[in-house]
Structures are given as C-alpha cells and as structure tokens.
Write a protein that holds these residues in place. Structure first.
Motif, PDB file in Angstrom:
ATOM      1  N   TRP A   1       7.380  39.378  25.313  1.00 38.27           N
ATOM      2  CA  TRP A   1       6.501  39.420  26.495  1.00 38.27           C
ATOM      3  C   TRP A   1       6.381  40.866  26.997  1.00 38.27           C
ATOM      4  CZ3 TRP A   1       5.847  40.725  31.551  1.00 38.27           C
ATOM      5  CH2 TRP A   1       4.933  39.991  32.323  1.00 38.27           C
ATOM      6  N   HIS A   2       7.530  41.534  27.120  1.00 41.66           N
ATOM      7  CA  HIS A   2       7.506  42.912  27.632  1.00 41.66           C
ATOM      8  C   HIS A   2       6.820  43.863  26.662  1.00 41.66           C
ATOM      9  CE1 HIS A   2       9.531  42.351  31.378  1.00 41.66           C
ATOM     10  NE2 HIS A   2      10.453  41.610  30.790  1.00 41.66           N
TER      11      HIS A   2
ATOM     12  N   HIS B   1       3.167  43.266  27.005  1.00 42.88           N
ATOM     13  CA  HIS B   1       2.713  43.749  28.305  1.00 42.88           C
ATOM     14  C   HIS B   1       2.660  45.278  28.348  1.00 42.88           C
ATOM     15  CE1 HIS B   1       3.254  44.602  32.686  1.00 42.88           C
ATOM     16  NE2 HIS B   1       2.350  43.653  32.763  1.00 42.88           N
ATOM     17  N   ASP B   2       3.737  45.926  27.880  1.00 48.37           N
ATOM     18  CA  ASP B   2       3.841  47.384  28.017  1.00 48.37           C
ATOM     19  C   ASP B   2       3.001  48.123  26.975  1.00 48.37           C
ATOM     20  OD1 ASP B   2       5.634  46.699  29.925  1.00 48.37           O
ATOM     21  OD2 ASP B   2       7.425  47.318  28.801  1.00 48.37           O
TER      22      ASP B   2
ATOM     23  N   ILE C   1      -0.652  38.771  31.536  1.00 46.38           N
ATOM     24  CA  ILE C   1      -0.446  37.903  30.368  1.00 46.38           C
ATOM     25  C   ILE C   1      -0.515  36.461  30.833  1.00 46.38           C
ATOM     26  CG2 ILE C   1       1.212  37.102  28.624  1.00 46.38           C
ATOM     27  CD1 ILE C   1       2.318  39.909  28.474  1.00 46.38           C
TER      28      ILE C   1
ATOM     29  N   GLY D   1      -0.907  45.802  26.516  1.00 41.50           N
ATOM     30  CA  GLY D   1      -1.625  45.754  27.800  1.00 41.50           C
ATOM     31  C   GLY D   1      -1.443  47.010  28.623  1.00 41.50           C
TER      32      GLY D   1
END
Ligand code: WTA
Length: 634
Positions: free
Chosen positions: A379-380, A383-384, A393, A387
């Motif tokens: 996820w991170h 995201h980082d 997200i 995104g």
C-alpha cells in the motif's frame, strides 16, 4: 450523468438514505440511465429461496446505455484505447461511434449464425478489442455471454461450455502474452471435441498463426463481418433477463456459473464506477484486469462505458518487455485513474525503483486495488512511488457474486487507512456474525462477513442449479448472503477483510478451490490422495501447497513426479492453478471419521509447527511427525 457523491458528508447522507429508504434511493440512481420503459416496482425479494428482483416491469438494453446514448454527446471521443502486448506495435483508439458500429456488426454476425435471445455464447479470446466487442454484441441481442479467461485449459473450457450448454464460441487463432505465443484455436478445438452443444466457432484472425478448420463448424470472423450490416436494433430486455454467466471457484470441486441479470447490474456497475473512482468527464481510466474475470466485466467494459469514459485495454503483462511496462503505458496514454491488483504491485515493487523512475506519472489522480487484501508495505509503495503521495488509494472489496464493488473508500472522499477497505458503499448493509450466526454489533469486532439486504447487482442464481446457490450463499446464516470472507470492523467502524474462511485460496487475486486443485492432482496415475492448502506467499498473496500420497508401486523419482503433477494440474485447470510446493507424504492427518484436518496442514505449510493444536483425535498421530519432518525438505 450518473449521480456522484463529492464529500464525506454527502457520503453519509447518501448511505443513510440508502438504508432508510432503499427503494427510493435505487429508483433515484436508476433515473440517470436510459430505459425503454421504466419499472413498476423497484425491489421484490426474499433471501430464503433466494429470489431477488430489481426494477420489475422495466425494459432496457445495457448497450444502448453503454453506446447509443453517447453517440450525440461523445461520438468522436475515444471509448477504448487498446495497448498491444508488443510495445512497438501501434495502439488503437476506438471512438464511441466506431465501437457502436463494430458491436452492431458483431451482433449481426451472431444473428446470422442463428444466435437468439437467451442463447449462451462463450467467449474465449485474448485481450483484444474484439473481446469487448463480443461481450457487447451478445448483450445487444440478448444472448447470455460466458467469458472464459483464455488462460484456462481445454478441459476447464469444456466443463464451462457444457455446463452453460453454449451453442457458439467466439475465439481467435492465437494470442500473445509477453514473449509467449498461445495456440488459442488449438485449445478451443480440444475443448469442442468434448462439448457437443457447440455448433459454431467464430474465429478472429489476429495472430496469423496456422489453424485447422472443422468444416461446418468453424468460420472466420472477418468473412462474416464482411457480410454483416452495421445496423442492429438493440433487443429490449426485461430487468431480470440474464446478462451473463461467469464461472468462479468455490469450496466444492466444480466451478459454478454465477448468473447476473441485466437491469440491476447495469445500475450498480455504472453507479459504483462513477463514485468509487470519482470519475470526471474526460478522464482516461485503466483497469489491468482481464475481461475473463469479474473485474474486467464490471470495471473495464460495462462500468466505464456506462459513464462515457475512455477505458484502456492492455493485452500484455506487467513485466514485458520489462518491469516498467505499466508505468510506460500510464505515461503514454496519460492515464488518470489506475486500477490493479496487489500481486502486480508486489511483483513490480520487487524489481526495484529503477523501473519506475524516469516515467512521467503526473497524470495519475486515483489509484485502485482489487482482488485480495493489500498488505501495508505494498500500500505504501503504491501510494508513495506510483501516486507520489497525492493520489488516494481505493482498496475495493467485492466478489464475482456481488457484481460490483461493495466496501471501498470513495477516492479522495473517504479518509483511508492502509489495508482497510474502509466503509460500505451506499446500499450495502454488511454484518459480521460469529460461528453461531449471531450478529456482532458495535465496533472492534471480528467475524464472518455477511450482507443482510439486497443490492442491485447481486448474484441471482448459479446457472442450471438454483439449489446450489441457496446452499452456498444463503443457508449458512438464515436471511443473509454469506460472502465466505472473514472481516474485522475496527474501533472507527472501518472494515478490514481478513481473507477466506472456507476452502478457497486466493492466488495472485485468482480464486481457487482447494478441492478443484486436489481433483486435478488426483488425475495423475501415481497419486493416491492429496490435500491442498494455501500458505503466505510474498508476491502471490497465497501460494498453493499440496500434500500428496503416491502409489509406492510406481517407481518414480520424486522430482520427476512433482513436475508431472504440476503439468497435470496445468493441463486440467490451467497454469494459474499450478502448486508452488509439493510434499510427498505417506499419510494425511485424518480424524476417525475420515475427515482431513486441514488446520494442521495449513500450519505446516505456513512453517508454524510450534503449535499444531490437539492431534489426539487423529486416527494415526504419527502421520503428523512424518509430515513435519518431510516439510523441511520441500
Ligand atoms: C478477495 C474479485 C481483500 C475476497 C473482485 C473475495 C479481497 C474474493 C479484495 C473474490 C480486497 C477481493 N481486499 N480481499 N480489496 N477484493 N478480495 O470473485 O476473498 O475473483 O471473497 O472477485 O477475493 O474474488 P473474485
């Protein structure tokens, strides 16, 4: 325009309205679609039979909503961007006008070959535009499509053709995936030898690979197309007419044909696409799923087209020619909304940031995840690094049976927490129940996830066997749809999906029944019995671990035996079901009543042998010692 929620406050008022007055809420949403005739009643239901009917008395055709109604407003806008497997080959931009024409022609090809409303048409094709065209062509004339993912084997395809009693197959000569070329027509031919209901196979010339034709059965798509008119009136469909069948794995051996009907599915796919992804007019949207899965149906084809969006269809794989392909495609087509699976994210993360760097991902606004729980690390990273810290997200939880996204943040509207699917969409009433079926009220609870009120795109039946649908989904907990997933509702009321609680494993976001894999392994002549469990796998989420008892009379070296077992599974189901680990064992841990204690096998597969629990009820407890000792060598 489909109604869109724009703030967290609006979400709560929509949610509350949808629970207090569901019929009014879903009638309002349906108003933004095109109907030949509006409904007399919004909802009739009982979960005992089960029987669920939405928008009774209405008439419509989903393709008029996906295509015709956009012709005046956005006829020259791109509907589908097709990105081929080979990056040196040109992408295709198909406008709404062109797509409409291609669908009408394909619909006429079907008609000219005797296909009528209600007939089942199987689609077994690579990710080429004609796959989407075929789906829509069926819907245009009221034929029921059954798309089979083109990675399934001939025998899986034959099972699905026979179960649906399909009369026509739409397919292609060959296909490309990465640097592999696949003999699609050959697989179909092998399946058709065992599928007597199929009278026609319509073959798209695409890869120009050599094929053999069976006289009277096989015909070329392009020859039929040359004869087909570009005008095809849409068939007026009743709300509960079947739109499609999609086969999915369950805890029993045989995959089941999940049936979706047309009106409710249309409203829910359109509504959820607009809201979850916060789609803006003009956005370029890319869902990386294959149309052979439910995600491809609802969020590559129907959802985006219902909204007049531009949807990207990608033929290839994330690692061809190298691990930067996704990011290259995003840059090339200026993708705004990107929807993929955690397994792809983890795999690309493993290749390192050098594949991401140097690509302009500034067009991205929203990221989505689907198919399996997304772990915090992935996820991170998503995201980082993808995104760049500014794209929300949306972790979307749903199933083939639910037809559309059920629990997910509305991108940028619902505050997120890594690895939480967050809150139910308007209209969705989740409940958590304990083993006894008691509802767990309040927050900070964990149990089995059920849904207690109908939503428009829910499963209506399993094809040809309604009782199976009742038993599978509506009998475990009276008056509720049971999802098969475990779930936690935390102190904030946020939902976190914990994974399957039944004998289904989730491998790279693909559902696999353990019994299905065992049946395939048992086909090998040297196999006496087998038991399959899932275990945590860094990239795939879950891997397949098979414990196999072999016939000691068959003298075979174990590595050869293992590779033969893998080949057998690949042949019977398809490469996606290949076991990652095989352990040859002398016996399986069984209770005195003959039931395999999978709990023990799961622990061994996970490498957690410190606490195997109570083994005293086993017929022969020494079996476990042998298994534990052997596991170290796998
Ligand atoms: C799992 C795919 C956690 C779940 C759309 C479900 C998920 C099964 C998520 C359905 C998610 C799907 N988080 N788990 N966001 N999405 N699942 O039918 O176990 O291929 O029951 O539908 O995938 O898989 P299916």
């Amino acid at each position: 325009m489909i109604n869109r929620i724009n703030s967290f406050g609006e979400y709560w008022s929509a949610y509350n309205e949808s629970v207090q007055n569901p019929e009014q809420f879903w009638a309002n949403q349906a108003e933004s679609f095109f109907w030949r005739k509006k409904w007399d009643s919004v909802l009739e239901w009982n979960f005992e039979e089960p029987s669920v009917k939405w928008y009774g008395g209405s008439l419509h055709n989903i393709t008029e909503n996906c295509l015709d109604r956009h012709l005046f407003t956005r006829g020259n806008q791109t509907a589908i961007i097709w990105e081929p497997n080979d990056p040196t080959q040109a992408a295709q931009h198909i406008t709404y006008k062109e797509l409409h024409e291609r669908v009408c022609k394909a619909a006429n090809i079907l008609k000219n070959n005797g296909v009528k409303k209600g007939d089942r048409v199987c689609i077994y094709m690579p990710m080429v535009p004609e796959l989407a065209v075929s789906v829509l062509a069926c819907a245009r004339i009221g034929a029921i499509h059954s798309v089979v993912f083109a990675g399934f084997s001939a025998s899986s395809l034959a099972d699905r053709l026979n179960d649906a009693e399909a009369t026509v197959v739409l397919t292609s000569d060959g296909a490309y995936r990465g640097n592999k070329s696949i003999d699609i027509k050959g697989i179909v031919d092998e399946a058709l030898a065992k599928s007597p209901t199929v009278k026609r196979s319509i073959v798209l010339r695409y890869a120009n690979t050599p094929v053999t034709f069976t006289e009277g059965r096989d015909i070329w798509w392009h020859e039929e197309e040359a004869k087909a008119s570009a005008i095809c009136e849409a068939e007026p469909m009743e709300a509960e007419d079947m739109l499609f069948i999609l086969y999915t794995s369950g805890s029993t051996g045989k995959p089941k044909g999940v049936v979706h009907t047309t009106a409710g599915y249309m409203v829910y796919a359109g509504y959820t696409f607009a809201n979850v992804f916060q789609y803006n007019d003009g956005d370029v949207y890319w869902c990386t799923a294959d149309v052979g899965w439910i995600t491809g149906h609802s969020y590559l084809v129907y959802g985006p087209l219902l909204n007049g969006a531009t949807t990207v269809m990608f033929e290839g794989i994330p690692t061809y020619p190298d691990a930067s392909r996704f990011w290259k495609v995003i840059e090339k087509h200026k993708v705004n909304i990107f929807y993929t699976a955690p397994t792809a994210i983890r795999s690309l993360q493993g290749f390192g940031l050098e594949y991401v760097e140097g690509h302009d991902l500034s067009s991205l606004r929203v990221l989505g995840s689907v198919g399996e729980p997304i772990n915090e690390e992935a996820w991170h990273w998503y995201h980082d690094h993808i995104g760049k810290g500014h794209c929300p997200i949306t972790d979307t939880w749903w199933q083939t049976e639910t037809g559309g996204i059920m629990i997910a943040p509305l991108a940028g509207v619902t505050p997120t927490k890594p690895s939480f699917a967050t809150l139910p969409l308007p209209g969705i009433q989740p409940v958590l129940v304990d083993e006894k079926g008691e509802e767990l009220v309040g927050n900070g609870v964990e149990g089995n996830l059920c849904i207690k009120f109908p939503w428009p795109s829910m499963i209506r039946t399993t094809y040809g066997d309604h009782e199976r649908c009742r038993l599978n989904y509506f009998s475990t907990y009276a008056g509720m749809y049971f999802t098969g997933d475990g779930c936690r509702r935390d102190e904030d009321g946020y939902y976190r999906i914990l994974g399957r609680v039944d004998d289904v494993i989730n491998v790279s976001g693909h559902r696999m029944g353990t019994a299905e894999v065992e049946n395939a392994i048992n086909e090998h002549l040297a196999v006496v019995e087998s038991a399959v469990v899932g275990y945590p796998h860094d990239i795939k989420g879950q891997g397949i671990y098979a414990f196999v008892i072999c016939d000691t009379h068959v003298p075979m070296e174990s590595s050869l035996l293992k590779s033969e077992i893998i080949a057998t599974v690949s042949k019977i189901i398809g490469p996606i079901a290949k076991p990652d680990k095989i352990q040859i064992v002398k016996g399986l841990p069984k209770t005195r009543s003959g039931k395999i204690m999978r709990r023990i096998l799961r622990k061994v597969a996970e490498g957690d042998i410190s606490n195997l629990g109570d083994t005293s009820t086993l017929l022969d407890p020494t079996v476990v010692e042998d298994i534990v000792a052997g596991a170290k060598l796998v």
